[in-house]
Structure formats: structure tokens, C-alpha cells
Design an enzyme around this catalytic site. Structure first.
Site, mmCIF file in Angstrom:
data_model
loop_
_atom_site.group_PDB
_atom_site.id
_atom_site.type_symbol
_atom_site.label_atom_id
_atom_site.label_comp_id
_atom_site.label_asym_id
_atom_site.label_seq_id
_atom_site.Cartn_x
_atom_site.Cartn_y
_atom_site.Cartn_z
ATOM 1 C CB CYS A 155 10.623 18.688 -66.406
ATOM 2 S SG CYS A 155 10.455 16.976 -66.737
ATOM 3 N N PRO A 181 38.884 32.356 -85.955
ATOM 4 C CG PRO A 181 39.834 30.712 -87.532
ATOM 5 C CD PRO A 181 40.028 31.824 -86.613
HETATM 6 C C1 PLP Z 1 34.146 33.388 -79.490
HETATM 7 C C2 PLP Z 1 35.271 34.062 -80.053
HETATM 8 C C3 PLP Z 1 35.772 33.655 -81.354
HETATM 9 C C4 PLP Z 1 35.119 32.855 -82.417
HETATM 10 O O1 PLP Z 1 34.184 33.387 -82.849
HETATM 11 P P1 PLP Z 1 33.381 32.693 -84.014
HETATM 12 O O2 PLP Z 1 32.347 33.462 -84.495
HETATM 13 O O3 PLP Z 1 32.900 31.315 -83.645
HETATM 14 O O4 PLP Z 1 34.296 32.127 -85.015
HETATM 15 C C5 PLP Z 1 36.864 34.725 -81.572
HETATM 16 N N1 PLP Z 1 37.342 35.420 -80.844
HETATM 17 C C6 PLP Z 1 36.989 35.923 -79.394
HETATM 18 C C7 PLP Z 1 37.471 36.722 -78.784
HETATM 19 C C8 PLP Z 1 35.880 35.027 -78.967
HETATM 20 O O5 PLP Z 1 35.339 35.261 -78.054
#
Ligand code: PLP
Length: 391
Positions: free
Chosen positions: A337, A267
Site C-alpha cells: 500500500c 564483481p
Molecule cells: C557494491 C560494490 C562492488 C560490486 O559492484 P558490482 O557493480 O555489483 O559488481 C564492488 N566493490 C565495492 C567497493 C562495492 O561497494
């Protein structure tokens, strides 16, 4: 005829908490982000309570503020990193390398070697070339394979760029074993701010299929990485965390039965999003013509100052004003801008007509994907400041 300005503050934070943030903000020059550390901790606990068998690998990119990472290190979280810079950062804050997953499928050989030298033994991959680089520069490591998802149902899809088709993944699994790596598991990301829980169902089924194919070749995969995608609280409604958890548990049991593999979650937005309030000031209010029904409200924060996820108006932040009374439909724009520095033009935010230049607007749910996205110095504006409320 005209509607009164309405905002369900309690949906985003308690009145008491808002007062606390407001008081803290009072004497500070806008724009800036305030991050409530306790909220991040609550979200971590909430996710772990609802999926207690899972291991959390916080996606560092969502919000890499030191206080946030330190707190998560202390709580025993693991970390999903995308670069050697994030790796150095998290190791310097006390995380041990066995709690780090190198989750980026796009890696230079020397960066893999560096991570390996620092003790990282878990790598994501989705291509033969990357896999061979891992085998050479991180020999014997565990690898997990990312399958492609289409990101539908997500407000910020991560489709196309990452992952590979199951047939390709199957070949990579066999190759990994041949190259002396440990084929460890399968991963996916259903797209960020995923509001359709059914997307996990499809992905989990594909993973199970790959587990079975690998097993038939004598390779026992051990881990299933469900990625990110868990939502923060923006304007568009989402299910409660408990509903996500119940559904995901149901999908897992349907496919894997009672004996689940090791489950990983990554997460980012879910953990950090709700903890942030971006405080901004109205610089200018104008109309393009006297007869025009919309007013333009220009703020001191925009696309280059932390609000890049308003691209295509994908993420709709809840915006609060302390003014009351009848509303006026507005087009919101940033201070630079560049004409792409418009936040919301299709979506007309109904803000109090009494809003004046110099008033503050509060963007809720800005704890994820804001501060580090802000530009270094476009038009001379400094990057977005961030303060962390630790108590
Ligand atoms: C960005 C990312 C996440 C987190 O995703 P969320 O939607 O912000 O929870 C998890 N795993 C990987 C591999 C990511 O690139």
C-alpha cells in the site's frame, strides 16, 4: 496490427535450465527467488578465464546466500566485505581473514578493531579521518585508496558518496606511510552495471598518475583494484565479457606497460545476477478507465519484496510469461500500500494480453541485489524467500 508476445529466453538461460527451475518452483508459494549455483560458478570461471592475472574479491553484498559463499570459498575466491556482519558471515563459512578486504570507506573505530582482531589486514579508505582510525585500530595494515568516479554510463551509479579527488588521495598516501600503515594500492568503482567500458580507461589513467606521484616520494604502490561494474544480462544490451577483458587489458598495458601491479576485481552483479529467477504471481489486472490503453498488472513481488533496483526504472529486468499471443502494454506494480511500489510505468512492458490473475511471471537476472534488499515486514509481507539449486 497487434504484435505477438516475444521473449528471447535463450539470451537469459537455456530452455532446459528454465524447465528445471519451473519444475522446482511448481509447488512453491510465490514470491521467491531461485538461485542456480552452477551459474554463479560459471560466471566466476568466465571472469577469471578472461582476466587470469586478476584476483577476484567477490562483493558479498550482491548475494550473500550461504551456498553461494561456500562455493566461492571452495573455489579460492577472496571477498570484499562492507561490515563486521558480512565479515563474521564469511569467516564462519571457512574463508581465512587474509582473503578478506574491508572495502567500505565508512567504518566505526570499533569495527576496524574487530576486523583487525579477526585477522583482516586490508582496508579501503578515502578520507583522513577514516585513515587515522585505521592506523590506530589496525596498525601496520595495508590500505588502498579509493578515487572518485562520476558513474556515468552505469545503470546503477555509485557516484558521489565514495572516493576522493586524486590530490586528496595523494595526501592520504603520504599520511598513511607516516602513520605506519602500508600504502598498498588504488581502487575505484566505475558504477554498477557499467555499459561504457571506456570508464575504466579514465580511472586506470588516474591510478597510474597516482602510482607515479607516490613513487616520486619513495612509496611503491603494489595493487590496482578495478572494482565492480561488470554487467549482468538485463534488457539493455552490453558487451561480452571477453570485450570488457580485452579493453581493460589494453588500458592497463597502455598505462602500466608489461609489468602490471597486482590486479584486484570486485564483481558482485556480474557473478550473481544471471543466476537468479524471481518467481511471482499476478494478483490483479485492472484498467483505470475503460478508454485507457494500458492495463495495470499488480504482482505479489514489488519494490519492498526484492525489486528495489527498479527505482527510477534503473534496472530493467527481463520478464517472461508462458502465455502467448498478442501483447498488451502494461504498467507493473507491487502488492504493498505504498504508491512508490510501482515497478515500471514509463517503460511499458509488452506482456501477453491473455495474461490472467493467478498466472506466474518470471523475472530473470534477479540473482544480485534482490533478496537482501527486501523489507522485513512492510505491510506484513515477509522478506523474499530464496532457494538455491545446487545441482
Ligand atoms: C557494491 C560494490 C562492488 C560490486 O559492484 P558490482 O557493480 O555489483 O559488481 C564492488 N566493490 C565495492 C567497493 C562495492 O561497494
Amino acid at each position: 496490427m497487434e504484435n505477438e508476445f516475444q521473449f528471447d529466453l535463450e539470451r537469459y538461460m537455456s530452455q532446459k535450465n528454465f524447465e528445471r527451475i519451473k519444475e522446482f518452483s511448481q509447488d512453491k508459494e510465490t514470491p521467491f527467488l531461485v538461485v542456480d549455483l552452477k551459474k554463479v560458478e560459471e560466471k566466476y570461471d568466465e571472469l577469471l578465464d578472461s582476466l587470469p592475472f586478476a584476483k577476484i574479491y567477490y562483493a558479498v553484498k550482491a548475494n550473500p546466500l550461504e551456498e553461494v559463499l561456500r562455493m566461492l570459498v571452495r573455489k579460492g575466491s577472496c571477498f570484499d566485505i562492507a561490515s563486521v556482519y558480512e565479515l563474521d558471515h564469511i569467516l564462519s563459512l571457512g574463508a581465512s581473514p587474509d582473503r578478506v578486504s574491508y572495502g567500505n570507506t565508512i567504518k566505526k573505530s570499533r569495527n576496524i578493531a574487530y576486523a583487525y582482531s579477526k585477522g583482516v589486514r586490508l582496508f579501503a579508505t578515502d578520507s583522513e579521518s577514516d585513515l587515522r582510525k585505521i592506523a590506530k585500530n589496525a596498525p601496520g595494515s595495508r590500505v588502498f585508496f579509493r578515487i572518485l568516479t562520476d558513474g556515468s554510463g552505469a545503470d546503477w551509479p555509485l557516484s558521489r558518496k565514495f572516493g576522493a579527488h586524486p590530490d586528496t588521495i595523494f595526501k592520504l598516501i603520504l599520511l598513511a606511510a607516516k602513520l605506519g600503515l602500508e600504502p598498498y594500492g588504488i581502487s575505484f568503482h566505475v558504477g554498477s552495471q557499467q555499459r561504457d567500458i571506456g570508464q575504466w580507461d579514465n580511472a586506470i589513467s588516474t591510478c597510474k598518475y597516482l602510482f607515479d606521484c607516490a613513487e616520486a616520494e619513495g612509496i611503491s604502490l603494489k595493487m590496482l583494484n578495478l572494482g565492480g561494474g561488470f554487467p549482468a544480462t538485463y534488457i539493455s544490451p552490453t558487451h561480452e565479457t571477453s570485450v570488457y577483458a580485452a579493453e581493460i587489458i589494453r588500458f592497463l598495458k597502455e598505462d602500466f606497460g608489461e609489468e602490471l601491479p597486482e590486479i584486484i576485481l570486485e564483481p558482485g552483479r556480474f557473478m550473481a545476477g544471471d543466476a537468479g529467477v524471481l518467481v511471482t504471481e499476478v494478483i490483479l489486472i485492472s484498467k483505470k478507465s475503460e478508454a485507457n490503453q494500458y492495463s495495470w498488472v499488480y504482482l505479489d513481488a514489488g519494490k519492498f519484496g526484492g525489486l528495489i533496483e527498479t527505482l527510477d526504472e534503473s534496472i530493467k529486468y527481463p520478464i517472461y510469461s508462458e502465455k502467448t499471443g498478442p501483447v498488451q502494454e502494461t504498467i507493473l506494480a507491487g502488492p504493498t500500500c505504498d504508491s512508490m511500489d510501482i515497478l515500471y510505468e514509463n517503460e511499458k512492458y509488452a506482456l501477453p494480453a491473455s495474461l490472467e490473475e493467478g498466472d506466474r511471471l518470471y523475472f530473470f537476472t534477479t540473482g544480485a541485489y534482490t533478496q537482501t534488499y527486501s523489507s522485513v515486514c512492510f505491510n506484513g509481507f515477509p522478506p523474499l524467500k530464496a532457494y538455491v539449486l545446487e545441482k
